[in-house]
Motif scaffolding. Structure first.
Motif, PDB file in Angstrom:
ATOM      1  N   GLN A   1      44.710  38.740  42.586  1.00  0.00           N
ATOM      2  CA  GLN A   1      44.920  38.692  44.028  1.00  0.00           C
ATOM      3  C   GLN A   1      46.301  39.213  44.400  1.00  0.00           C
ATOM      4  O   GLN A   1      46.475  39.918  45.388  1.00  0.00           O
ATOM      5  N   ALA A   2      47.308  38.889  43.575  1.00  0.00           N
ATOM      6  CA  ALA A   2      48.664  39.332  43.853  1.00  0.00           C
ATOM      7  C   ALA A   2      48.751  40.848  43.833  1.00  0.00           C
ATOM      8  O   ALA A   2      49.362  41.459  44.696  1.00  0.00           O
ATOM      9  N   HIS A   3      48.117  41.448  42.860  1.00  0.00           N
ATOM     10  CA  HIS A   3      48.178  42.904  42.784  1.00  0.00           C
ATOM     11  C   HIS A   3      47.394  43.554  43.914  1.00  0.00           C
ATOM     12  O   HIS A   3      47.760  44.620  44.389  1.00  0.00           O
ATOM     13  N   ARG A   4      46.322  42.919  44.341  1.00  0.00           N
ATOM     14  CA  ARG A   4      45.609  43.474  45.494  1.00  0.00           C
ATOM     15  C   ARG A   4      46.491  43.452  46.727  1.00  0.00           C
ATOM     16  O   ARG A   4      46.548  44.405  47.483  1.00  0.00           O
ATOM     17  N   GLN A   5      47.215  42.336  46.916  1.00  0.00           N
ATOM     18  CA  GLN A   5      48.059  42.246  48.104  1.00  0.00           C
ATOM     19  C   GLN A   5      49.275  43.158  47.986  1.00  0.00           C
ATOM     20  O   GLN A   5      49.850  43.575  48.978  1.00  0.00           O
ATOM     21  N   ALA A   6      49.673  43.471  46.726  1.00  0.00           N
ATOM     22  CA  ALA A   6      50.808  44.382  46.541  1.00  0.00           C
ATOM     23  C   ALA A   6      50.372  45.838  46.598  1.00  0.00           C
ATOM     24  O   ALA A   6      51.173  46.731  46.468  1.00  0.00           O
ATOM     25  N   GLY A   7      49.076  46.051  46.728  1.00  0.00           N
ATOM     26  CA  GLY A   7      48.600  47.416  46.850  1.00  0.00           C
ATOM     27  C   GLY A   7      47.834  47.901  45.655  1.00  0.00           C
ATOM     28  O   GLY A   7      47.562  49.086  45.535  1.00  0.00           O
ATOM     29  N   GLY A   8      47.463  47.003  44.713  1.00  0.00           N
ATOM     30  CA  GLY A   8      46.817  47.455  43.496  1.00  0.00           C
ATOM     31  C   GLY A   8      45.313  47.427  43.574  1.00  0.00           C
ATOM     32  O   GLY A   8      44.664  46.953  42.684  1.00  0.00           O
ATOM     33  N   ARG A   9      44.671  47.930  44.612  1.00  0.00           N
ATOM     34  CA  ARG A   9      43.210  47.942  44.718  1.00  0.00           C
ATOM     35  C   ARG A   9      42.619  49.022  43.830  1.00  0.00           C
ATOM     36  O   ARG A   9      43.181  50.073  43.681  1.00  0.00           O
TER      37      ARG A   9
ATOM     38  N   ALA B   1      42.707  47.326  39.387  1.00  0.00           N
ATOM     39  CA  ALA B   1      42.494  45.956  39.862  1.00  0.00           C
ATOM     40  C   ALA B   1      41.409  45.264  39.041  1.00  0.00           C
ATOM     41  O   ALA B   1      41.532  44.086  38.690  1.00  0.00           O
ATOM     42  N   ARG B   2      40.330  46.014  38.712  1.00  0.00           N
ATOM     43  CA  ARG B   2      39.260  45.438  37.883  1.00  0.00           C
ATOM     44  C   ARG B   2      39.772  45.094  36.494  1.00  0.00           C
ATOM     45  O   ARG B   2      39.443  44.036  35.932  1.00  0.00           O
ATOM     46  N   ALA B   3      40.586  45.971  35.921  1.00  0.00           N
ATOM     47  CA  ALA B   3      41.130  45.726  34.581  1.00  0.00           C
ATOM     48  C   ALA B   3      42.065  44.526  34.589  1.00  0.00           C
ATOM     49  O   ALA B   3      42.028  43.686  33.679  1.00  0.00           O
ATOM     50  N   ILE B   4      42.899  44.427  35.627  1.00  0.00           N
ATOM     51  CA  ILE B   4      43.804  43.285  35.728  1.00  0.00           C
ATOM     52  C   ILE B   4      43.018  41.995  35.915  1.00  0.00           C
ATOM     53  O   ILE B   4      43.335  40.951  35.339  1.00  0.00           O
ATOM     54  N   GLY B   5      41.944  42.068  36.709  1.00  0.00           N
ATOM     55  CA  GLY B   5      41.105  40.892  36.895  1.00  0.00           C
ATOM     56  C   GLY B   5      40.458  40.448  35.592  1.00  0.00           C
ATOM     57  O   GLY B   5      40.420  39.255  35.273  1.00  0.00           O
ATOM     58  N   ALA B   6      39.953  41.426  34.817  1.00  0.00           N
ATOM     59  CA  ALA B   6      39.350  41.092  33.518  1.00  0.00           C
ATOM     60  C   ALA B   6      40.393  40.531  32.567  1.00  0.00           C
ATOM     61  O   ALA B   6      40.145  39.567  31.838  1.00  0.00           O
ATOM     62  N   TRP B   7      41.586  41.137  32.574  1.00  0.00           N
ATOM     63  CA  TRP B   7      42.684  40.662  31.717  1.00  0.00           C
ATOM     64  C   TRP B   7      43.063  39.232  32.055  1.00  0.00           C
ATOM     65  O   TRP B   7      43.209  38.386  31.170  1.00  0.00           O
ATOM     66  N   SER B   8      43.215  38.942  33.360  1.00  0.00           N
ATOM     67  CA  SER B   8      43.617  37.596  33.753  1.00  0.00           C
ATOM     68  C   SER B   8      42.512  36.585  33.478  1.00  0.00           C
ATOM     69  O   SER B   8      42.771  35.468  33.021  1.00  0.00           O
ATOM     70  N   GLY B   9      41.244  36.983  33.734  1.00  0.00           N
ATOM     71  CA  GLY B   9      40.141  36.053  33.494  1.00  0.00           C
ATOM     72  C   GLY B   9      39.953  35.747  32.020  1.00  0.00           C
ATOM     73  O   GLY B   9      39.838  34.578  31.624  1.00  0.00           O
ATOM     74  N   LEU B  10      39.953  36.787  31.187  1.00  0.00           N
ATOM     75  CA  LEU B  10      39.795  36.582  29.747  1.00  0.00           C
ATOM     76  C   LEU B  10      41.002  35.867  29.157  1.00  0.00           C
ATOM     77  O   LEU B  10      40.869  35.048  28.244  1.00  0.00           O
ATOM     78  N   GLY B  11      42.188  36.167  29.705  1.00  0.00           N
ATOM     79  CA  GLY B  11      43.381  35.454  29.252  1.00  0.00           C
ATOM     80  C   GLY B  11      43.306  33.977  29.590  1.00  0.00           C
ATOM     81  O   GLY B  11      43.732  33.121  28.815  1.00  0.00           O
TER      82      GLY B  11
END
Length: 492
Positions: free
Chosen positions: A484-492, A136-146
């Motif tokens: 947020q989508a991945h967190r709600q899909a279970g990606g914590r 989730a942290r990596a996806i957050g960094a990816w989305s933010g930097l993207g």
């Protein structure tokens, strides 16, 4: 599956490769708009050709992005990601060297295929490479930097257009792509889905592309060639026939690219219907607004590009909060109210005329758009409405719907607003057409808000605690929503 941690050197290299790779595709999706008036004047093209320079890219990207995710799962995500980056770089070189509009449009279509190969792979690599607690942290960094890369794109593009040449908005991709290939080859582990079985749905991908291409050509060329033109009629019939055949093939296929049964889920179908309306308006208005600022308001390419920065900045800051709000009160209210706020922004855009003030006329509607409550709930609702094992499919479908909506809007909205021929060279005609487009967009957004209020429900979302596999990214304008989508899909 690898278990790499965010804090390690390997983790940083993986994040850098995926952010740069998806970043060049994301930047190119927005930076071209800034250069359109200059390209049109340099190559001596009409407005329909400018539309094709945008839709040619979106057409192939939307058509093949689901197939791109499947190829990565089957043959290796790093391998397909690298192939996509190289493909994108070669197509960018062709764009930069194109001597006329026809070859530029063809090269843009090739760019879209490269984007369809590398975009799903960037997120899938992160999902498959990082340890569960770090995903989730990596996806957050990816989305933010993207999102930051996408925000820089219009400014960089405007500067290149003014200071060097519009051709460099494409040529600059080549050295970046070379760096991505080197980093990915050395530092990104290879992963694939060992459970992937059955044949690839190549027929579905080709039929989907033919359907979108035929209908898009008919919609763009009808205002100039006439609706009774044999070419327009033939392309329209081909598009409709391909669309019907696509649905039949997908329904009968054992391994379809787009399993139609997923739309039996009413919440998922409703979320995608709202997504289509919202992203159609966003795609059409953003395409016209950057041109409008230059042709009518007299903004420079740099100024028109940076005018959109507050939207991206506010999305990055507020999308996670909007997602959290949606988790607390449910998505129905944010998805119903969000489109109404955006409709207000389009009404405010009617004030943008000759010698418009950025602070008084442009910034207020830009801020209202940036404060949108609907982007994160749209994506998270689409993902959380299906079982966890279908989260990757749901994300891919939602992403394809958003891109197809923008594609169709760019084909339809200018013609509906009377912007054809040499309109981009006539400030009075463009101003009138842009005003009509804003009114049409505002009405569509109001309808989208009503549709959400009627069809979206507030289900109780259970967090399973297991990360969802997601082969493709969320809608293009939702940088903060992906986390947020991945967190709600279970990606914590």
């Amino acid at each position: 599956m690898s278990e790499i941690r965010m804090e390690t050197v390997s983790g940083r290299w993986i994040l850098l490769a995926t952010v740069l790779g998806s970043g060049i595709a994301g930047i190119d999706a927005t930076v071209v708009n800034v250069a359109l008036p200059t390209i049109g004047a340099d190559l001596g093209t009409d407005f329909a050709a400018l539309q094709w320079m945008v839709t040619g890219y979106t057409l192939t990207l939307a058509s093949f992005i689901l197939l791109g995710g499947s190829l990565g799962d089957r043959f290796g995500r790093r391998r397909i990601f690298i192939v996509g980056v190289i493909w994108f770089a070669v197509a960018s070189l062709l764009c930069g060297l194109a001597p006329n509009a026809g070859l530029l449009i063809a090269a843009r279509a090739l760019q879209g295929i490269g984007g369809a190969l590398l975009t799903p792979g960037s997120l899938a690599i992160i999902q498959a490479s990082f340890a569960g607690e770090d995903r989730a942290r990596a996806i957050g960094a990816w989305s933010g930097l993207g999102g930051v890369a996408t925000a820089i794109g219009p400014f960089l593009g405007g500067w290149l257009v003014e200071s060097v040449s519009w051709r460099w908005i494409f040529l600059i991709n080549v050295p970046i792509a070379a760096a991505v290939v080197r980093i990915a080859s050395r530092h990104v582990p290879e992963t694939r889905d060992t459970d992937a079985t059955g044949r690839l749905d190549v027929a579905g991908a080709i039929l989907g592309a033919l359907a979108l291409a035929g209908m898009t050509y008919a919609l763009i060329e009808a205002p100039t060639q006439g609706i009774g033109s044999p070419t327009v009629l033939a392309s329209g019939v081909l598009g409709l026939a391909a669309a019907v055949t696509f649905l039949v093939v997908e329904w009968r296929s054992e391994h379809p690219m787009l399993p139609l049964r997923i739309f039996a889920n009413r919440q998922f179908s409703a979320a995608n219907a709202v997504t289509f309306l919202i992203y159609a308006v966003f795609g059409g208005i953003f395409f016209l607004l950057v041109v409008h600022l230059q042709v009518v308001a007299g903004f420079s390419p740099v100024a028109s590009g940076t005018a959109m920065l507050p939207i991206t900045a506010l999305m990055l800051v507020l999308s996670p909060r909007a997602g959290a709000l949606s988790s607390r009160i449910g998505p129905r209210i944010p998805m119903a109210v969000g489109p109404l706020l955006c409709a207000v922004a389009l009404v405010l855009m009617l004030r943008i005329g000759p010698e418009a003030s950025y602070l008084l006329d442009v910034l207020p509607p830009v801020i209202v758009l940036g404060l949108s409550l609907l982007v994160a709930p749209l994506t998270s609702t689409a993902l959380s409405s299906v079982p966890e094992h279908q989260a990757g499919l749901a994300s891919g479908v939602n992403n394809a719907v958003a891109r197809a909506a923008g594609l169709i809007a760019i084909a339809v909205l200018p013609a509906a607003a009377g912007l054809t021929g040499d309109a981009y060279g006539n400030p009075l005609q463009f101003e009138a057409g842009f005003g009509t487009a804003c009114v049409i967009g505002a009405v569509a957004l109001v309808f989208g808000g009503l549709l959400a209020a009627i069809t979206i429900r507030n289900p109780a979302v259970a967090d399973s605690g297991h990360p969802a596999h997601c082969a493709v990214d969320g809608p293009p304008a939702a940088p903060g929503a992906i986390q947020q989508a991945h967190r709600q899909a279970g990606g914590r």
